[in-house]
Design an enzyme around this catalytic site. Sequence first.
Site, PDB file in Angstrom:
ATOM      1  N   HIS A   1       0.918  -1.259  -0.089  1.00 37.89           N
ATOM      2  CA  HIS A   1      -0.167   0.126  -0.123  1.00 37.89           C
ATOM      3  C   HIS A   1       0.876   1.315   0.111  1.00 37.89           C
ATOM      4  O   HIS A   1       0.479   2.142   0.384  1.00 37.89           O
ATOM      5  CB  HIS A   1      -1.026   0.130   1.321  1.00 37.89           C
ATOM      6  CG  HIS A   1      -2.362   0.708   0.780  1.00 37.89           C
ATOM      7  ND1 HIS A   1      -3.601   0.032   0.801  1.00 37.89           N
ATOM      8  CD2 HIS A   1      -2.721   1.963   0.723  1.00 37.89           C
ATOM      9  CE1 HIS A   1      -4.421   0.711   0.348  1.00 37.89           C
ATOM     10  NE2 HIS A   1      -3.723   2.155   0.290  1.00 37.89           N
TER      11      HIS A   1
ATOM     12  N   ASP B   1       3.223  -3.082  -7.136  1.00 36.98           N
ATOM     13  CA  ASP B   1       3.479  -1.453  -6.871  1.00 36.98           C
ATOM     14  C   ASP B   1       4.203  -1.115  -5.576  1.00 36.98           C
ATOM     15  O   ASP B   1       4.136  -2.028  -4.718  1.00 36.98           O
ATOM     16  CB  ASP B   1       2.150  -1.006  -6.992  1.00 36.98           C
ATOM     17  CG  ASP B   1       1.192  -1.510  -5.620  1.00 36.98           C
ATOM     18  OD1 ASP B   1       1.213  -0.915  -4.843  1.00 36.98           O
ATOM     19  OD2 ASP B   1       0.525  -2.339  -5.847  1.00 36.98           O
ATOM     20  N   GLY B   2       4.608  -0.232  -5.782  1.00 39.38           N
ATOM     21  CA  GLY B   2       5.396   0.294  -4.624  1.00 39.38           C
ATOM     22  C   GLY B   2       6.989   0.991  -5.168  1.00 39.38           C
ATOM     23  O   GLY B   2       7.794  -0.101  -5.182  1.00 39.38           O
TER      24      GLY B   2
END
Length: 390
Positions: A278, A309-310
């Site tokens: 997140h 993602d990230g």
Amino acid sequence: MADEWFETVAIAQQRAKRRLPKSVYSSLISASEKGITVADNVAAFSELGFAPHVIGAAEKRDMSTTVMGQDISMPVLISPTGVQAVHPDGEVAVARAAAARGTAMGLSSFASKTIEDVIAANPKIFFQIYWLGGRDAIAERVERARQAGAVGLIVTTDWTFSHGRDWGSPKIPEQMNLRTILRLSPEAIVRPRWLWKFGKTLRPPDLRVPNQGRRGEPGPAFFAAYGEWMGTPPPTWDDIAWLRELWGGPFMLKGVMRVDDAKRAVDAGVSAISVSNHGGNNLDGTPASIRALPAVAAAVGDQVEVLLDGGIRRGSDVVKAVALGARAVLVGRAYLWGLAANGQAGVENVLDILRGGIDSALMGLGHSSIHDLRSDDILIPADFVRRLGR
């Protein structure tokens, strides 16, 4: 205008910081607690090196791929992020930019624009939902997404409502009324370009989340929806399987970091997973997504599409992720900084930066396609990979 163009995502961030009111900018960089995870998301990519070939580079490089049945021009998608009111056009501008650059977009259920308006700007929209309000309310939102033409569903589960941010939590007002405008005016008055953009529309930043309501209704205020989310018990694996069956189409589970969770996701029938923490806004101390990717991809990559993602800030980061097992990546803060810097054109600028970096890295590695990338193209330190779970 020529002076609106920027060369790197870092410059886009600098411009966003200069152009946004302080409290608005803080919402784009916030992370949980000490910020260990958000820092590691970016730093981990710098620990990875390349093993280049000096001869054999193809004249042209193919970056196209597919994600959940959608053809995209490069392995980069727009990640769903809530309330993109840093610019008057918000998610619609982002959708247009993604369409112009041939890629798909995840639209947050906490978006400031309706799913109908966003899909009108780009038909390749994956609608993202949180487990909020129970099955009946969720079923209504799923049906609205279906009727609007969403081509896939993203379910985000990695949220623990972390508290105690060392630099302070973003100060997002409950509503944009006269009192709020007066309170924010000292910040806004020193950011005349941002103020003028909204002034031309005669509308203040929209802090409602219309996709949490029925079509045609304004939807609840952001914090009303956020409060309901906090009060909703988290989903079970049976809930995920129910939701996947209810949707009946391409279905991504976002927020998977553990191998055992990835295997459970496969058992629940998902089409794709995104290895994600997140953006460092969840449980601080979680490893960078790129550290967890290789083990997850090795465990389930032959059964479902694995994304990441990230921490993506340049095209070479994308190449590293693909080489370590990702089908594609989702970007978040990078395009939000572009949106703040120059609206739709700024988002296109960010996507162009990533595309150029992918092309350059492929050329240096001697590959003609992203599908030729392998882990031996990457120099991986001995203690880099984190296998979480079994």
